[in-house]
Design a protein around this motif. Structure first.
Motif, PDB file in Angstrom:
ATOM      1  N   MET A 166      -7.389 -18.508  26.546  1.00  0.00           N
ATOM      2  CA  MET A 166      -7.863 -17.397  27.374  1.00  0.00           C
ATOM      3  C   MET A 166      -8.199 -16.218  26.484  1.00  0.00           C
ATOM      4  O   MET A 166      -7.515 -15.963  25.500  1.00  0.00           O
ATOM      5  N   SER A 167      -9.270 -15.503  26.819  1.00  0.00           N
ATOM      6  CA  SER A 167      -9.691 -14.386  26.001  1.00  0.00           C
ATOM      7  C   SER A 167     -10.016 -13.187  26.873  1.00  0.00           C
ATOM      8  O   SER A 167     -10.158 -13.294  28.082  1.00  0.00           O
ATOM      9  N   VAL A 168     -10.139 -12.028  26.218  1.00  0.00           N
ATOM     10  CA  VAL A 168     -10.536 -10.798  26.893  1.00  0.00           C
ATOM     11  C   VAL A 168     -11.913 -10.435  26.379  1.00  0.00           C
ATOM     12  O   VAL A 168     -12.060 -10.048  25.216  1.00  0.00           O
ATOM     13  N   GLN A 183     -16.236 -19.104  42.829  1.00  0.00           N
ATOM     14  CA  GLN A 183     -16.304 -20.098  43.893  1.00  0.00           C
ATOM     15  C   GLN A 183     -17.648 -20.840  43.903  1.00  0.00           C
ATOM     16  O   GLN A 183     -17.823 -21.801  44.662  1.00  0.00           O
ATOM     17  N   ASN A 184     -18.599 -20.408  43.074  1.00  0.00           N
ATOM     18  CA  ASN A 184     -19.928 -21.020  43.050  1.00  0.00           C
ATOM     19  C   ASN A 184     -20.276 -21.704  41.733  1.00  0.00           C
ATOM     20  O   ASN A 184     -21.266 -22.435  41.675  1.00  0.00           O
ATOM     21  N   LEU A 185     -19.486 -21.451  40.682  1.00  0.00           N
ATOM     22  CA  LEU A 185     -19.781 -22.009  39.368  1.00  0.00           C
ATOM     23  C   LEU A 185     -18.682 -22.951  38.910  1.00  0.00           C
ATOM     24  O   LEU A 185     -17.522 -22.821  39.313  1.00  0.00           O
ATOM     25  N   LYS A 186     -19.054 -23.883  38.041  1.00  0.00           N
ATOM     26  CA  LYS A 186     -18.073 -24.796  37.452  1.00  0.00           C
ATOM     27  C   LYS A 186     -17.362 -24.089  36.307  1.00  0.00           C
ATOM     28  O   LYS A 186     -18.021 -23.444  35.477  1.00  0.00           O
ATOM     29  N   PRO A 187     -16.041 -24.180  36.219  1.00  0.00           N
ATOM     30  CA  PRO A 187     -15.340 -23.554  35.088  1.00  0.00           C
ATOM     31  C   PRO A 187     -15.824 -24.143  33.768  1.00  0.00           C
ATOM     32  O   PRO A 187     -16.043 -25.351  33.661  1.00  0.00           O
ATOM     33  N   SER A 188     -15.986 -23.304  32.770  1.00  0.00           N
ATOM     34  CA  SER A 188     -16.390 -23.788  31.452  1.00  0.00           C
ATOM     35  C   SER A 188     -15.232 -24.553  30.814  1.00  0.00           C
ATOM     36  O   SER A 188     -14.067 -24.176  30.954  1.00  0.00           O
ATOM     37  N   ALA A 189     -15.570 -25.624  30.095  1.00  0.00           N
ATOM     38  CA  ALA A 189     -14.562 -26.401  29.382  1.00  0.00           C
ATOM     39  C   ALA A 189     -14.319 -25.861  27.975  1.00  0.00           C
ATOM     40  O   ALA A 189     -13.480 -26.397  27.247  1.00  0.00           O
ATOM     41  N   LEU A 190     -15.013 -24.807  27.599  1.00  0.00           N
ATOM     42  CA  LEU A 190     -14.870 -24.252  26.254  1.00  0.00           C
ATOM     43  C   LEU A 190     -13.574 -23.454  26.126  1.00  0.00           C
ATOM     44  O   LEU A 190     -13.015 -22.979  27.115  1.00  0.00           O
ATOM     45  N   THR A 229     -13.067 -19.894  27.766  1.00  0.00           N
ATOM     46  CA  THR A 229     -13.481 -19.758  29.163  1.00  0.00           C
ATOM     47  C   THR A 229     -12.819 -18.549  29.813  1.00  0.00           C
ATOM     48  O   THR A 229     -11.679 -18.200  29.496  1.00  0.00           O
ATOM     49  N   THR A 230     -13.536 -17.897  30.689  1.00  0.00           N
ATOM     50  CA  THR A 230     -13.007 -16.735  31.387  1.00  0.00           C
ATOM     51  C   THR A 230     -13.656 -16.655  32.761  1.00  0.00           C
ATOM     52  O   THR A 230     -14.547 -17.452  33.087  1.00  0.00           O
TER      53      THR A 230
END
Length: 261
Positions: free
Chosen positions: A1-3, A89-96, A99-100
């Motif tokens: 997780m990043s800021v 709620q509309n996008l797929k979470p990034s697998a990188l 991701t944020t």
């Protein structure tokens, strides 16, 4: 997780989500190097707080997404109904790894429709913001304006005492019983000041149809919104180096006046 941004870092510090060597960090915490920094953001468990607002996704990969922004919704802010709150709620979470929560990287007015660019990782948000700062994102808008206009031109009226530049080209004009002349105008903003296109067109006495803030008194169109549409975005993908060119067709209320373009 990043800021991903400085403002986001201030928020997590204020909420005491950051620890340095086991101690709660503040904006006054001094980093020398070698410290163990921990970011712990609680997972959202209350689904009732999620904004369920279906959006049309025009392009998406692991780094970024481009969506259609409807009229009548803010891009971001303190309101619950914003594009920013609807994105997860509309996008797929990034697998990188970085991701944020997806985040818009530019603004569109509440009443404006069209293409909105968002980042899905911390590094993508930073790089997309830099593209905008470096003026490497080409944006095209369409508007319906009132009154006779020259076929093309450049508007350089300063906005808030800052340099501002917009180019325009009249694509089509039609006679109107109420407004005398309505124009379909292609717009290329070279700077990104707040309400720039609306202010610039009003400054040459050709306000945008439906503009209740900068429109001409007695010519305010109520109930059908602002006739300003963010039509396309073009830029080089900051990670794949592919040319991204996305268009969002004109709304039906435009084509009812002028037909398709």
């Amino acid at each position: 997780m990043s800021v991903p941004t400085k403002s986001a870092l201030k928020k997590v510090l204020k909420k005491k989500y950051v620890e340095v060597d086991g101690a709660i960090a503040t904006t006054a915490t001094y980093i020398i190097g070698g410290e163990r920094i921990t970011l712990s953001i609680p997972n959202e468990t209350d689904s009732s707080k999620k904004l369920i607002f279906p959006l049309n996704v025009l392009f998406e990969d692991e780094h970024l997404a481009i969506l259609h922004k409807p009229a009548g919704i803010l891009v971001s802010g303190n309101s619950f109904k914003t594009m920013a709150d609807a994105l997860p709620q509309n996008l797929k979470p990034s697998a990188l790894i970085d991701t944020t929560k997806p985040q818009p990287v530019h603004r569109l007015d509440y009443a404006t429709t069209g293409v909105l660019l968002t980042g899905k990782t911390g590094s993508a948000i930073r790089k997309l913001n830099q593209l905008f700062q470096d003026k490497k994102v080409q944006k095209v808008y369409y508007a319906v304006t009132i009154g006779e206009m020259p076929p093309h031109g450049k508007i350089t009226t300063p906005i808030d005492n800052k340099i501002a530049e917009s180019h325009f080209e009249v694509i089509q004009s039609v006679a109107s019983e109420k407004y005398a002349t309505l124009n379909l105008v292609k717009l290329d903003p070279k700077t990104g000041r707040r309400h720039q296109l609306r202010k610039h067109l009003a400054s040459i006495s050709n306000p945008i149809l439906g503009d209740q803030t900068y429109g001409r008194e007695g010519f305010i169109l109520k109930g059908k919104g602002l006739y300003l549409h963010a039509y396309s975005l073009e830029f080089i993908h900051p990670f794949t180096e592919e040319k991204i060119s996305i268009k969002d067709d004109l709304p039906e209320r435009f084509t009812k006046i002028f037909g398709s373009i």
